[in-house]
Write a protein that holds these residues in place. Structure first.
Motif, PDB file in Angstrom:
ATOM      1  N   PRO A  97      75.764  44.093  68.133  1.00 49.34           N
ATOM      2  CA  PRO A  97      74.848  44.908  68.940  1.00 49.34           C
ATOM      3  C   PRO A  97      73.746  45.479  68.041  1.00 49.34           C
ATOM      4  CG  PRO A  97      77.130  45.490  69.381  1.00 49.34           C
ATOM      5  CD  PRO A  97      77.156  44.595  68.184  1.00 49.34           C
ATOM      6  N   ARG A  98      72.554  45.546  68.544  1.00 46.49           N
ATOM      7  CA  ARG A  98      71.437  45.956  67.689  1.00 46.49           C
ATOM      8  C   ARG A  98      71.505  47.424  67.272  1.00 46.49           C
ATOM      9  NH1 ARG A  98      66.426  42.139  70.036  1.00 46.49           N
ATOM     10  NH2 ARG A  98      67.354  40.223  69.205  1.00 46.49           N
ATOM     11  N   TYR A  99      72.292  48.214  67.949  1.00 39.57           N
ATOM     12  CA  TYR A  99      72.427  49.597  67.489  1.00 39.57           C
ATOM     13  C   TYR A  99      73.170  49.648  66.159  1.00 39.57           C
ATOM     14  CZ  TYR A  99      77.332  49.853  69.071  1.00 39.57           C
ATOM     15  OH  TYR A  99      78.674  49.651  69.233  1.00 39.57           O
ATOM     16  N   VAL A 105      69.802  50.458  59.065  1.00 45.50           N
ATOM     17  CA  VAL A 105      68.443  50.808  58.643  1.00 45.50           C
ATOM     18  C   VAL A 105      68.325  52.316  58.423  1.00 45.50           C
ATOM     19  CG1 VAL A 105      66.001  50.802  59.325  1.00 45.50           C
ATOM     20  CG2 VAL A 105      67.424  48.786  59.765  1.00 45.50           C
ATOM     21  N   GLU A 106      68.914  53.085  59.321  1.00 44.82           N
ATOM     22  CA  GLU A 106      68.845  54.545  59.209  1.00 44.82           C
ATOM     23  C   GLU A 106      69.600  55.057  57.981  1.00 44.82           C
ATOM     24  OE1 GLU A 106      70.271  56.129  62.861  1.00 44.82           O
ATOM     25  OE2 GLU A 106      68.494  55.528  63.998  1.00 44.82           O
ATOM     26  N   ARG A 117      65.271  55.350  46.676  1.00 47.80           N
ATOM     27  CA  ARG A 117      65.438  54.449  47.828  1.00 47.80           C
ATOM     28  C   ARG A 117      65.003  53.027  47.505  1.00 47.80           C
ATOM     29  NH1 ARG A 117      62.733  56.007  53.196  1.00 47.80           N
ATOM     30  NH2 ARG A 117      63.428  53.869  53.553  1.00 47.80           N
ATOM     31  N   GLU A 118      65.282  52.153  48.467  1.00 53.91           N
ATOM     32  CA  GLU A 118      64.912  50.748  48.342  1.00 53.91           C
ATOM     33  C   GLU A 118      63.392  50.579  48.338  1.00 53.91           C
ATOM     34  OE1 GLU A 118      64.720  51.543  52.731  1.00 53.91           O
ATOM     35  OE2 GLU A 118      65.858  52.260  51.011  1.00 53.91           O
ATOM     36  N   ASN A 119      62.931  49.583  47.589  1.00 50.86           N
ATOM     37  CA  ASN A 119      61.502  49.241  47.607  1.00 50.86           C
ATOM     38  C   ASN A 119      61.133  48.581  48.931  1.00 50.86           C
ATOM     39  OD1 ASN A 119      59.517  46.737  47.069  1.00 50.86           O
ATOM     40  ND2 ASN A 119      58.875  48.456  45.793  1.00 50.86           N
ATOM     41  N   ALA A 120      62.032  47.728  49.420  1.00 46.87           N
ATOM     42  CA  ALA A 120      61.830  47.040  50.698  1.00 46.87           C
ATOM     43  C   ALA A 120      63.179  46.694  51.282  1.00 46.87           C
ATOM     44  CB  ALA A 120      61.001  45.776  50.505  1.00 46.87           C
ATOM     45  N   LEU A 121      63.238  46.636  52.598  1.00 46.76           N
ATOM     46  CA  LEU A 121      64.460  46.264  53.308  1.00 46.76           C
ATOM     47  C   LEU A 121      64.140  45.069  54.201  1.00 46.76           C
ATOM     48  CD1 LEU A 121      67.391  46.767  54.187  1.00 46.76           C
ATOM     49  CD2 LEU A 121      66.528  48.432  55.839  1.00 46.76           C
ATOM     50  N   ASN A 147      61.972  54.055  58.973  1.00 45.11           N
ATOM     51  CA  ASN A 147      62.242  53.590  57.614  1.00 45.11           C
ATOM     52  C   ASN A 147      60.943  53.317  56.855  1.00 45.11           C
ATOM     53  OD1 ASN A 147      62.646  51.165  55.620  1.00 45.11           O
ATOM     54  ND2 ASN A 147      64.671  52.095  55.822  1.00 45.11           N
ATOM     55  N   GLY A 148      60.007  52.598  57.511  1.00 51.17           N
ATOM     56  CA  GLY A 148      58.698  52.359  56.915  1.00 51.17           C
ATOM     57  C   GLY A 148      58.657  51.306  55.823  1.00 51.17           C
ATOM     58  N   ARG A 149      59.774  50.615  55.573  1.00 46.69           N
ATOM     59  CA  ARG A 149      59.801  49.633  54.487  1.00 46.69           C
ATOM     60  C   ARG A 149      60.458  48.322  54.911  1.00 46.69           C
ATOM     61  NH1 ARG A 149      61.457  53.528  49.320  1.00 46.69           N
ATOM     62  NH2 ARG A 149      60.321  55.361  50.046  1.00 46.69           N
ATOM     63  N   VAL A 150      60.534  48.096  56.199  1.00 40.86           N
ATOM     64  CA  VAL A 150      61.286  46.949  56.719  1.00 40.86           C
ATOM     65  C   VAL A 150      60.392  45.710  56.832  1.00 40.86           C
ATOM     66  CG1 VAL A 150      62.572  46.028  58.683  1.00 40.86           C
ATOM     67  CG2 VAL A 150      62.925  48.404  57.959  1.00 40.86           C
TER      68      VAL A 150
END
Length: 347
Positions: A97-99, A105-106, A117-121, A147-150
């Motif tokens: 399930p996408r949740y 991601v959260e 934090r991660e540079n990119a996800l 997240n802003g980095r996906v």
């Protein structure tokens, strides 16, 4: 005397040419099979190289304690979170399930020390179609935005999209370009870059919320194993169709924005038209198309019967799409796609 007669007979044109032909045939066979053998050997050596490079040595230094040694030349900055048997036993059958993906991601977004934090996800999952639970899509899209980095991926296909869906998929891809930019600096003949005529980007809300993008396509080797990914490919968009009789010398083509003219033959093979479109090029094009191109039938009076036939030239606009691996590398080095320079045959 008999031996001399035999050699004399061999030197006769009809026998001599037969022998030469046989020798040429054997040389071709040897080269063909020799090339296949060398190519397969090269692939096996490449596999061995990767296995040795990724080798992990483990030793038990005491009961319950294992020392793990890895290749120091492989960056520990890349972390792969795999969907394995343990994941399936915990979360159930795939797709999850996408949740669940929203929760993942959260979890990165909630890291207390934001500078760690991660540079990119990168989510190596296709979001081409809506989930059965609309609220799960909403949760995941919101988590991607926060997240802003996906990074998300586009699947490219050699054939065209299903008729009637082209504008929807092109609009999705445009949102990805808007977020992360494009590759525009190319030296050399860019028409030699691998071309795809169909694309399947993520849904618009996902494309709008994501940070970066890239294509997910790989090229199979002769042994049907996928080892290679083209760093840059072309995605073609049909701008318009031009009847051959209406095509004029000097037809405006914006090569700086990767526009080109092409035609399709009876075998469904695409042929780029040389640029610039001179009188000589146009004359040769007319000869080739009349010989090898199918006619397009059109019903101009709506009586459900074709009454107009003509040859068609198509005008395309190409976009250069980076591999997802290239986009992630560019981002890792704090660069943009507009900084990437492609020099065909060199780098």
């Amino acid at each position: 005397m008999t031996l001399k007669k035999g050699f004399a007979k061999i030197r006769e044109p009809k026998y001599f040419s037969l022998i030469i032909g046989l020798i040429v045939f054997l040389v071709i066979i040897l080269l063909t099979y020799g090339t296949v053998i060398v190519s397969n050997l090269e692939l096996k050596v490449l596999d061995l190289n990767f296995r040795l490079k990724n080798r992990i040595n483990e030793s038990r230094i005491q009961e319950g304690v294992t020392l793990e040694e890895r290749n120091p030349n492989i960056s520990p900055d890349i972390l792969i979170v795999g969907i394995d048997d343990k994941s399936l036993s915990k979360f159930g059958r795939w797709p999850f399930p996408r949740y669940k993906e929203a929760n993942l991601v959260e979890s990165f977004s909630r890291i207390k020390r934001q500078y760690e934090r991660e540079n990119a996800l990168f989510l190596d999952i296709f979001f081409i179609e809506p989930d059965r639970q609309a609220e799960d899509d909403a949760l995941l899209v919101d988590s991607i935005r926060q997240n802003g980095r996906v990074f998300l991926e586009t699947v490219l296909q050699f054939g065209k999209n299903t008729p009637g869906t082209e504008s929807e998929f092109e609009a999705r891809q445009e949102l990805l370009y808007k977020n992360f930019g494009k590759i525009t600096r190319v030296a050399g003949d860019w028409t030699k870059i691998n071309v795809f005529r169909g694309l399947l980007p993520p849904l618009k809300p996902y494309a709008k919320a994501s940070y970066g993008y890239g294509h997910a396509n790989f090229i199979g080797d002769t042994d049907k194993i996928y080892r290679r990914q083209p760093l840059v490919v072309r995605s073609s968009i049909l701008e318009k169709e031009i009847p051959l009789k209406d095509l004029k010398v000097g037809e405006p083509i914006d090569r700086a924005n990767f526009e080109r003219l092409a035609w399709i033959d009876k075998e469904n093979i695409f042929h780029d038209i040389p640029y610039p479109l001179t009188r000589s090029v146009l004359d040769d094009l007319k000869k080739d198309m009349k010989k090898n191109a199918p006619l397009k039938a059109e019903d101009t009076n709506n009586d459900k019967k074709p009454d107009k036939y003509y040859y068609v030239v198509r005008k395309y606009r190409d976009n250069l799409i980076p591999a997802i691996t290239l986009s992630l590398a560019v981002n890792y080095f704090h660069r943009k796609l507009s900084d990437v320079e492609v020099n065909l045959g060199k780098y």
